[in-house]
Design an enzyme around this catalytic site. Sequence first.
Site, mmCIF file in Angstrom:
data_model
loop_
_atom_site.group_PDB
_atom_site.id
_atom_site.type_symbol
_atom_site.label_atom_id
_atom_site.label_comp_id
_atom_site.label_asym_id
_atom_site.label_seq_id
_atom_site.Cartn_x
_atom_site.Cartn_y
_atom_site.Cartn_z
ATOM 1 N N ASP A 40 -8.009 -7.309 0.284
ATOM 2 C CA ASP A 40 -7.245 -7.738 1.479
ATOM 3 C C ASP A 40 -7.767 -6.981 3.076
ATOM 4 O OD1 ASP A 40 -5.573 -4.951 2.972
ATOM 5 O OD2 ASP A 40 -6.587 -4.614 0.920
ATOM 6 N N ASP A 55 0.786 -1.306 -0.091
ATOM 7 C CA ASP A 55 -0.003 -0.091 -0.008
ATOM 8 C C ASP A 55 0.812 1.242 -0.129
ATOM 9 O OD1 ASP A 55 0.975 0.233 2.585
ATOM 10 O OD2 ASP A 55 -0.887 -0.148 3.424
#
Length: 379
Positions: A268, A94
């Site tokens: 996720d 991320d």
Amino acid sequence: MNPITYELIKTDKQTGARLGRVHTPHGSFDTPTFMPVGTLATVKTMSPEDLQSMQANIILSNTYHLWLRPGEDIIREAGGLHKFMNWDGAILTDSGGFQVFSLSDMREIKEEGVHFRNHLNGEKLFLSPEKAMDIQNALGSDIMMAFDECPPYPAEYDYMKASVERTSRWAERCLQAHNRPHDQGLFGIVQGGEYEALRKQSAEDLVSLDFPGYAIGGLSVGEPKHVMNKVLEFTTPFLPSNKPRYLMGVGSPDALIDGAIRGVDMFDCVLPTRIARNGTCMTSNGRLVVRNAKYARDFNPIDEHCSCHVCKNYSRAYIRHLIKCNETFGFRLTTYHNLHFLLKLMEQVRTAIKEDRLGDFKESFFEQYGLNKANPKNF
């Protein structure tokens, strides 16, 4: 040649869900899929071999946390994140944005980036689109995420509009700063809250920049389930059908199925690993809190329908004993089971799409899991 490509294999005739395959520099994975989260370059209590044994072909790591510890320079020196953690599958990182924006009382947003304080020691730090790219280029993940503004829920329309416009400007800066486009794919992140016009604007801005994949951000931040589903319904049609779609931060079984039905390919969440460390297990009949006293003499497996090695070898009573005694092995067993459960669920979703029966699968799964109207929160 783009390092990340998506192959659409078929769509489910009942729901329109997509069966596909994403190709990366570290192998391919079938979609829809769930990605276990390894925040600090490890999925808590799991070895790479554990993850491989449950067919996890892609995991997620966290840019913000790895920047602070051990630092991106050390990981670069090690030969990148794959070598550092001995993982030869795909890795998605991320951008660090979500963590920085969650430090709401410790940060200041400006056009150049975000000034904030290190949550570990209070040190002043600055994260910008350029810095987020620099860190992720050093980490060497297969899929990188653009640095976006993560607005709170709920947010006023005008605030959200300004936020979307900034996210689009930052996305352009990310593309310009990305130094490894030949071997790392950069995904854009669609924002816009619950406003359809803003989701459309955000998606169109990002699609015009031609990213190899797109994430849907700003969901799973406290909004009701029906709002998430509604936003997905009007957002995914704005995204190209020949590129992967990633719904960030979602990991409850119902949300995975509902997301797949609405055209999402990748998910996720820390949910399965976090609740495992509290002694909570996902089973085909809903959640089971194995630390509860009623399981002290229960010698059945966590889930009699589960094929994982935990359910084949260990009883609820034994796992409860370990967790009550704070033994790491207990957390390891519940974590393995929960991740296996979700990865197996996604395999069942893919099979249902292949056989054009995902709508039927959802109905039977929700009923058995306790997600019917009488018990809507058992996820």
